[in-house]
Write a protein that holds these residues in place. Structure first.
Motif, PDB file in Angstrom:
ATOM      1  N   ALA A   1      96.488 111.369 -23.249  1.00  0.00           N
ATOM      2  CA  ALA A   1      95.589 111.922 -22.238  1.00  0.00           C
ATOM      3  C   ALA A   1      96.206 111.789 -20.844  1.00  0.00           C
ATOM      4  N   SER A   2      96.817 110.636 -20.561  1.00  0.00           N
ATOM      5  CA  SER A   2      97.352 110.487 -19.206  1.00  0.00           C
ATOM      6  C   SER A   2      98.593 111.357 -19.028  1.00  0.00           C
ATOM      7  N   TYR A   3      99.347 111.586 -20.123  1.00  0.00           N
ATOM      8  CA  TYR A   3     100.489 112.499 -20.060  1.00  0.00           C
ATOM      9  C   TYR A   3     100.006 113.922 -19.757  1.00  0.00           C
ATOM     10  N   ALA A   4      98.931 114.325 -20.449  1.00  0.00           N
ATOM     11  CA  ALA A   4      98.362 115.665 -20.220  1.00  0.00           C
ATOM     12  C   ALA A   4      97.878 115.791 -18.770  1.00  0.00           C
ATOM     13  N   ASN A   5      97.335 114.718 -18.236  1.00  0.00           N
ATOM     14  CA  ASN A   5      96.863 114.759 -16.850  1.00  0.00           C
ATOM     15  C   ASN A   5      98.021 114.880 -15.864  1.00  0.00           C
ATOM     16  N   ARG A   6      99.099 114.115 -16.146  1.00  0.00           N
ATOM     17  CA  ARG A   6     100.266 114.175 -15.245  1.00  0.00           C
ATOM     18  C   ARG A   6     100.873 115.561 -15.249  1.00  0.00           C
TER      19      ARG A   6
ATOM     20  N   GLY B   1      99.353 118.263 -16.264  1.00  0.00           N
ATOM     21  CA  GLY B   1      98.333 119.266 -15.944  1.00  0.00           C
ATOM     22  C   GLY B   1      98.171 120.346 -16.989  1.00  0.00           C
TER      23      GLY B   1
ATOM     24  N   SER C   1      96.136 120.177 -19.710  1.00  0.00           N
ATOM     25  CA  SER C   1      94.881 120.142 -20.456  1.00  0.00           C
ATOM     26  C   SER C   1      93.881 121.102 -19.818  1.00  0.00           C
TER      27      SER C   1
ATOM     28  N   HIS D   1      90.895 120.457 -19.745  1.00  0.00           N
ATOM     29  CA  HIS D   1      89.856 119.609 -19.181  1.00  0.00           C
ATOM     30  C   HIS D   1      90.436 118.761 -18.058  1.00  0.00           C
ATOM     31  N   THR D   2      89.720 118.620 -16.955  1.00  0.00           N
ATOM     32  CA  THR D   2      90.162 117.715 -15.907  1.00  0.00           C
ATOM     33  C   THR D   2      89.068 116.672 -15.650  1.00  0.00           C
ATOM     34  N   PRO D   3      89.386 115.416 -15.799  1.00  0.00           N
ATOM     35  CA  PRO D   3      90.650 114.962 -16.385  1.00  0.00           C
ATOM     36  C   PRO D   3      90.594 115.058 -17.908  1.00  0.00           C
ATOM     37  N   ALA D   4      91.783 115.135 -18.534  1.00  0.00           N
ATOM     38  CA  ALA D   4      91.834 115.097 -20.000  1.00  0.00           C
ATOM     39  C   ALA D   4      91.391 113.704 -20.444  1.00  0.00           C
TER      40      ALA D   4
END
Ligand SMILES: [Zn+2]
Length: 440
Positions: free
Chosen positions: A80-85, A87, A89, A91-94
């Motif tokens: 999830a944090s990788y997807a957030n970094r 961007g 995903s 969904h925000t935040p993933a």
């Protein structure tokens, strides 16, 4: 029965995110055959979404889940944090499927059941766990459903092999009206000889070239079986005495559990298992726990053997080793376990010329070798042989837990060789067992 995560193809992994087919709060109990993530990995999410019942499992499975489930939660958080970094995903935040904390919570809901002990898992349903020789603590489960007449369902879980070096061979299946049989290798036959020769010659060949052997291995059980084999071969002088790195914190925790099970004589360990000293210590075993130690492996320039997770190269430290060692033809990558469709391990087996790792394409120049002799899954012959041990034909054999072609092949064999009614149930299909009017 079981509550795992989908792995492999993205289309399958997406199903981990779909709504659960029934409201988790309406489930009375979960019976768990073993700790592998494809059988246990959804439990934290089930709890988070409202499940409040007990989880019945053997003490060995509970102990392994203490290692496997928090690790899975940690990976979900990392994803999830990788997807957030990055961007990517929607969904925000993933958000993670579940967290390490969710996983720790679910461990408190386990109810331990020893082998061969009948336990009422819900009113009118008795369960008995028996060892299938797959991994420590693993079980086949017999369910007896009260009624007149009572009905029996046999769930194979994952079935191991009679030749497992540490675990007792699978117990005979016993009587049942319906059987759920796994089919991971339902279309395959493992090599018939003990097969050490391919393993041993490949290690020798790699060492001669000055190369390194990288083995992506499942953290639980496969690492133990590999170390045991390496120790034997090195002691007999059949392969050179190379340093052996176990580079996976989860594998090292599982290794400690196996050591304890052997010294304490766990009920599923072979009674004839004997070892002079630590059976997993090749004499040059390096247990790398920290990231620094892991990175330092690459500074060596002489041959070695690296065992690291994940087993299908879908993540974990083995990716760094593959990125480092794949481009050099002196090295060898050995694949000792099942490689699901859609994984890097499967791509390697199928002769990929490059693998995408951490966003870059890494050329595959190293030798790639499949090592199915280390499989802890029964092959087609062994599955059929086990079923043949049933005292009478069940009304129906349900072929489950395999890729479509493997399940279809096993279904055909069961029908042809045993003359039983065998089906591959569709996802979410409802089946009524005759007489007792119970639904699967
Ligand atoms: Zn398994």
């Amino acid at each position: 029965m079981d509550c795992g995560l989908f792995q492999g193809l993205k289309s399958l992994r997406l199903r981990n995110w779909a709504a659960f087919p029934v409201a988790p709060s309406t489930i009375d109990a979960v019976v768990l055959t073993h700790a592998h993530v494809d059988h246990s990995g959804y439990l934290p999410r089930l709890l988070r979404d409202g499940f409040r019942g007990p989880i019945y499992a053997t003490p060995g499975t509970h102990a392994l889940c203490r290692i496997v489930l928090p690790d899975s939660g940690h990976l979900q958080e990392e994803d999830a944090s990788y997807a957030n970094r990055k961007g990517f995903s929607k969904h925000t935040p993933a958000l993670p499927l579940y967290t390490e904390e969710d996983a720790s919570r679910v461990l408190e809901d386990f109810s331990e059941v020893p082998f061969h002990t009948s336990v009422e898992v819900v009113r009118g349903v008795q369960a008995i766990f028996r060892p299938p020789g797959h991994i420590l603590g693993s079980a086949t489960v017999h369910l007896t459903l009260a009624g007149s007449p009572s009905r029996r369902i046999l769930v194979s879980g994952d079935l191991g092999r009679p030749s497992h070096p540490i675990l007792r061979p699978p117990e005979p299946p016993g009587d049942a009206d319906a059987v759920l049989i796994e089919s991971t290798y339902g279309d395959r036959r493992h090599p018939s000889d003990h097969g050490d020769s391919a393993f041993e010659t490949a290690i020798a060949r790699t060492a001669d070239r000055g190369g390194t052997v990288v083995i992506p291995a499942f953290a639980v059980d496969r690492t133990e079986v590999l170390l045991l084999a390496l120790r034997g071969l090195m002691r007999e002088g059949r392969v050179p005495d190379l340093p052996v790195y176990v580079d996976s914190p989860m594998a090292l925790s599982a290794l400690a559990l196996y050591r304890m099970a052997l010294t304490q004589g766990a009920p599923d360990v072979r009674s004839d298992f004997r070892s002079n000293g630590d059976p997993f210590d090749t004499g040059h075993l390096v247990e790398t726990r920290s990231v620094e130690q892991s990175k330092a492996i690459h500074e060596r320039n002489s041959p070695s053997i690296i065992i690291s997770a994940s087993g299908m190269a879908t993540g974990g430290r083995v990716l760094h080793h593959l990125a480092h060692f794949l481009p050099d033809p002196r090295n060898t990558i050995m694949l000792p376990g099942f490689q699901a469709e859609g994984t890097r391990g499967r791509s390697l087996l199928e002769g990929a010329s490059a693998l995408k790792i951490h966003g870059c394409y890494v050329p595959v120049r190293a030798e790639v070798l499949e090592l199915s002799l280390f499989s802890v899954h029964a092959d087609q012959e062994e599955l059929i042989a086990w079923l043949r041990g049933m005292p009478r034909a069940p009304d129906t054999a349900f072929v489950v837990h395999g890729e479509a072609s493997a399940s279809a092949a096993l279904r055909k064999r069961i029908h042809a060789d045993l003359g039983w009614t065998a089906v591959v149930p569709a996802d979410l299909e409802r089946v009524q067992l005759s007489e007792a009017a119970l639904t699967l």
